[in-house]
Design an enzyme around this catalytic site. Sequence first.
Site, PDB file in Angstrom:
ATOM      1  N   LYS A  51       0.825  -1.213   0.000  1.00 37.25           N
ATOM      2  CA  LYS A  51       0.000   0.000   0.000  1.00 37.25           C
ATOM      3  C   LYS A  51       0.862   1.269   0.000  1.00 37.25           C
ATOM      4  O   LYS A  51       2.066   1.217   0.281  1.00 37.25           O
ATOM      5  CB  LYS A  51      -0.919  -0.029   1.227  1.00 37.25           C
ATOM      6  CG  LYS A  51      -1.972  -1.164   1.180  1.00 37.25           C
ATOM      7  CD  LYS A  51      -2.961  -1.050   2.332  1.00 37.25           C
ATOM      8  CE  LYS A  51      -4.026  -2.137   2.263  1.00 37.25           C
ATOM      9  NZ  LYS A  51      -5.058  -2.002   3.319  1.00 37.25           N
ATOM     10  N   TYR A  87     -12.173  -2.847  -4.561  1.00 40.25           N
ATOM     11  CA  TYR A  87     -12.696  -3.056  -3.203  1.00 40.25           C
ATOM     12  C   TYR A  87     -14.229  -3.111  -3.165  1.00 40.25           C
ATOM     13  O   TYR A  87     -14.828  -2.881  -2.116  1.00 40.25           O
ATOM     14  CB  TYR A  87     -12.200  -1.946  -2.275  1.00 40.25           C
ATOM     15  CG  TYR A  87     -10.810  -2.180  -1.705  1.00 40.25           C
ATOM     16  CD1 TYR A  87     -10.564  -3.226  -0.810  1.00 40.25           C
ATOM     17  CD2 TYR A  87      -9.750  -1.352  -2.042  1.00 40.25           C
ATOM     18  CE1 TYR A  87      -9.297  -3.434  -0.275  1.00 40.25           C
ATOM     19  CE2 TYR A  87      -8.473  -1.556  -1.512  1.00 40.25           C
ATOM     20  CZ  TYR A  87      -8.267  -2.601  -0.622  1.00 40.25           C
ATOM     21  OH  TYR A  87      -7.020  -2.809  -0.086  1.00 40.25           O
ATOM     22  N   PHE A 126     -16.059   2.648   5.972  1.00 33.64           N
ATOM     23  CA  PHE A 126     -14.716   3.129   5.619  1.00 33.64           C
ATOM     24  C   PHE A 126     -14.410   3.044   4.126  1.00 33.64           C
ATOM     25  O   PHE A 126     -13.296   3.343   3.706  1.00 33.64           O
ATOM     26  CB  PHE A 126     -13.654   2.364   6.424  1.00 33.64           C
ATOM     27  CG  PHE A 126     -13.707   0.865   6.241  1.00 33.64           C
ATOM     28  CD1 PHE A 126     -13.081   0.249   5.167  1.00 33.64           C
ATOM     29  CD2 PHE A 126     -14.377   0.068   7.160  1.00 33.64           C
ATOM     30  CE1 PHE A 126     -13.129  -1.122   4.996  1.00 33.64           C
ATOM     31  CE2 PHE A 126     -14.433  -1.318   6.994  1.00 33.64           C
ATOM     32  CZ  PHE A 126     -13.804  -1.910   5.912  1.00 33.64           C
ATOM     33  N   ARG A 174      -1.786 -14.390   4.370  1.00 33.66           N
ATOM     34  CA  ARG A 174      -2.565 -13.773   5.457  1.00 33.66           C
ATOM     35  C   ARG A 174      -1.815 -13.893   6.787  1.00 33.66           C
ATOM     36  O   ARG A 174      -1.829 -12.976   7.607  1.00 33.66           O
ATOM     37  CB  ARG A 174      -3.952 -14.424   5.577  1.00 33.66           C
ATOM     38  CG  ARG A 174      -4.882 -14.225   4.385  1.00 33.66           C
ATOM     39  CD  ARG A 174      -5.281 -12.800   4.129  1.00 33.66           C
ATOM     40  NE  ARG A 174      -5.828 -12.115   5.277  1.00 33.66           N
ATOM     41  CZ  ARG A 174      -6.491 -10.943   5.215  1.00 33.66           C
ATOM     42  NH1 ARG A 174      -6.705 -10.343   4.052  1.00 33.66           N
ATOM     43  NH2 ARG A 174      -6.924 -10.356   6.299  1.00 33.66           N
ATOM     44  N   THR A 223      -5.545  -7.196  10.594  1.00 33.36           N
ATOM     45  CA  THR A 223      -5.857  -5.937   9.905  1.00 33.36           C
ATOM     46  C   THR A 223      -5.400  -4.726  10.707  1.00 33.36           C
ATOM     47  O   THR A 223      -4.802  -3.793  10.161  1.00 33.36           O
ATOM     48  CB  THR A 223      -7.383  -5.852   9.662  1.00 33.36           C
ATOM     49  OG1 THR A 223      -7.816  -7.038   9.007  1.00 33.36           O
ATOM     50  CG2 THR A 223      -7.737  -4.645   8.812  1.00 33.36           C
ATOM     51  N   ARG A 256       2.515  -6.390   9.154  1.00 32.15           N
ATOM     52  CA  ARG A 256       1.790  -5.265   9.753  1.00 32.15           C
ATOM     53  C   ARG A 256       2.342  -4.913  11.131  1.00 32.15           C
ATOM     54  O   ARG A 256       2.369  -3.746  11.515  1.00 32.15           O
ATOM     55  CB  ARG A 256       0.294  -5.569   9.784  1.00 32.15           C
ATOM     56  CG  ARG A 256      -0.338  -5.404   8.390  1.00 32.15           C
ATOM     57  CD  ARG A 256      -1.701  -6.010   8.293  1.00 32.15           C
ATOM     58  NE  ARG A 256      -2.437  -5.564   7.112  1.00 32.15           N
ATOM     59  CZ  ARG A 256      -3.571  -6.129   6.704  1.00 32.15           C
ATOM     60  NH1 ARG A 256      -4.106  -7.135   7.378  1.00 32.15           N
ATOM     61  NH2 ARG A 256      -4.184  -5.676   5.620  1.00 32.15           N
ATOM     62  N   ASN A 293      -2.066   0.287   6.696  1.00 23.92           N
ATOM     63  CA  ASN A 293      -1.558  -0.975   7.252  1.00 23.92           C
ATOM     64  C   ASN A 293      -0.688  -1.756   6.275  1.00 23.92           C
ATOM     65  O   ASN A 293      -0.554  -2.969   6.367  1.00 23.92           O
ATOM     66  CB  ASN A 293      -2.701  -1.817   7.830  1.00 23.92           C
ATOM     67  CG  ASN A 293      -3.724  -2.203   6.783  1.00 23.92           C
ATOM     68  OD1 ASN A 293      -3.599  -1.836   5.623  1.00 23.92           O
ATOM     69  ND2 ASN A 293      -4.730  -2.959   7.184  1.00 23.92           N
ATOM     70  N   HIS A 323      -2.140  -5.362   1.395  1.00 27.53           N
ATOM     71  CA  HIS A 323      -3.414  -6.040   1.137  1.00 27.53           C
ATOM     72  C   HIS A 323      -3.098  -7.482   0.770  1.00 27.53           C
ATOM     73  O   HIS A 323      -2.090  -7.754   0.121  1.00 27.53           O
ATOM     74  CB  HIS A 323      -4.155  -5.384  -0.032  1.00 27.53           C
ATOM     75  CG  HIS A 323      -5.280  -6.236  -0.546  1.00 27.53           C
ATOM     76  ND1 HIS A 323      -6.534  -6.210   0.017  1.00 27.53           N
ATOM     77  CD2 HIS A 323      -5.320  -7.190  -1.529  1.00 27.53           C
ATOM     78  CE1 HIS A 323      -7.306  -7.094  -0.602  1.00 27.53           C
ATOM     79  NE2 HIS A 323      -6.598  -7.692  -1.544  1.00 27.53           N
ATOM     80  N   GLU A 366      -9.143 -11.166  -7.778  1.00 29.20           N
ATOM     81  CA  GLU A 366      -8.206 -10.050  -7.603  1.00 29.20           C
ATOM     82  C   GLU A 366      -6.994 -10.164  -8.531  1.00 29.20           C
ATOM     83  O   GLU A 366      -6.499  -9.151  -9.038  1.00 29.20           O
ATOM     84  CB  GLU A 366      -7.770  -9.977  -6.134  1.00 29.20           C
ATOM     85  CG  GLU A 366      -8.941  -9.603  -5.224  1.00 29.20           C
ATOM     86  CD  GLU A 366      -8.554  -9.483  -3.762  1.00 29.20           C
ATOM     87  OE1 GLU A 366      -7.379  -9.748  -3.397  1.00 29.20           O
ATOM     88  OE2 GLU A 366      -9.429  -9.112  -2.957  1.00 29.20           O
TER      89      GLU A 366
HETATM   90  P1  IDP Z   1      -7.794  -6.965   5.422  1.00 30.81           P
HETATM   91  O1  IDP Z   1      -6.988  -5.936   4.645  1.00 30.81           O
HETATM   92  O2  IDP Z   1      -7.015  -7.462   6.616  1.00 30.81           O
HETATM   93  O3  IDP Z   1      -8.314  -8.073   4.564  1.00 30.81           O
HETATM   94  P2  IDP Z   1     -10.515  -5.901   5.406  1.00 30.81           P
HETATM   95  O4  IDP Z   1     -11.517  -6.113   6.498  1.00 30.81           O
HETATM   96  O5  IDP Z   1     -10.691  -6.635   4.124  1.00 30.81           O
HETATM   97  O6  IDP Z   1      -9.050  -6.189   6.038  1.00 30.81           O
HETATM   98  O7  IDP Z   1     -10.506  -4.335   5.132  1.00 30.81           O
HETATM   99  C1  IDP Z   1      -9.827  -3.807   4.004  1.00 30.81           C
HETATM  100  C2  IDP Z   1      -9.004  -2.622   4.423  1.00 30.81           C
HETATM  101  O8  IDP Z   1      -9.883  -1.558   4.840  1.00 30.81           O
HETATM  102  C3  IDP Z   1      -8.085  -2.856   5.631  1.00 30.81           C
HETATM  103  O9  IDP Z   1      -6.840  -3.401   5.271  1.00 30.81           O
HETATM  104  C4  IDP Z   1      -7.946  -1.482   6.213  1.00 30.81           C
HETATM  105  O10 IDP Z   1      -6.918  -0.748   5.543  1.00 30.81           O
HETATM  106  C5  IDP Z   1      -9.280  -0.847   5.919  1.00 30.81           C
HETATM  107  N1  IDP Z   1     -10.166  -0.931   7.082  1.00 30.81           N
HETATM  108  C6  IDP Z   1     -10.739  -2.034   7.598  1.00 30.81           C
HETATM  109  N2  IDP Z   1     -11.508  -1.764   8.660  1.00 30.81           N
HETATM  110  C7  IDP Z   1     -11.429  -0.427   8.816  1.00 30.81           C
HETATM  111  C8  IDP Z   1     -12.020   0.471   9.751  1.00 30.81           C
HETATM  112  O11 IDP Z   1     -12.793   0.102  10.662  1.00 30.81           O
HETATM  113  N3  IDP Z   1     -11.697   1.792   9.588  1.00 30.81           N
HETATM  114  C9  IDP Z   1     -10.865   2.230   8.602  1.00 30.81           C
HETATM  115  N4  IDP Z   1     -10.275   1.407   7.705  1.00 30.81           N
HETATM  116  C10 IDP Z   1     -10.563   0.103   7.815  1.00 30.81           C
HETATM  117 MG    MG Z   2      -9.713  -8.064   3.017  1.00 28.69          MG
END
Ligand code: IDP
Ligand code: MG
Length: 137
Positions: A10, A50, A58, A86, A92, A103, A113, A116, A127
């Site tokens: 990212k 996404y 978000f 993962r 996350t 992370r 973070n 992805h 994807e």
């Molecule tokens: P992941 O990246 O670990 O798969 P996901 O739930 O798929 O997590 O969410 C995608 C991305 O959206 C996360 O990596 C993070 O950058 C962002 N994100 C997830 N939850 C939140 C939140 O509650 N607030 C702001 N950003 C979030």
């Molecule tokens: Mg995800």
Amino acid sequence: MIERTLSIIKPDAVERNLIGQIINIFEKNNIVIRAIKRVKLNKKDAENFYSVHKDRPFFNDLCQYMSSSDVVVMVLEGENAVLKNRELMGATNPKDAAKGTIRNLFALSLDKNSVHGSDSKENANIEIKFFFKDLAN
Ligand code: IDP
Ligand code: MG
């Protein structure tokens, strides 16, 4: 089983010159970088990528962020690559990420973070096709 998954470095990590350090973690863990490119997504690209999150609060911030500067997209290949990626990424929220995960080492916050990763083989195929037409599982 040898499989493929999509990884994205990212903007926060690309901006801090962490591409090599992140790839090093994959390679040390027997993951092969099958394809790689550095790209700048526009907002529409990010929204399409996404789209599973389109109803989440978000979503707009996430798409804004992912199109804010360059990202590095990669197809990772290896034994159980989807799950392994993962595990190497960590949770996350970096506050919850296990020690030594990407992370834990590099992420700045829940949104910035650093990486992805596809969350299932099915989504990995979707994807991968988004960025590398011919390389899906
Ligand atoms: P992941 O990246 O670990 O798969 P996901 O739930 O798929 O997590 O969410 C995608 C991305 O959206 C996360 O990596 C993070 O950058 C962002 N994100 C997830 N939850 C939140 C939140 O509650 N607030 C702001 N950003 C979030
Ligand atoms: Mg995800």
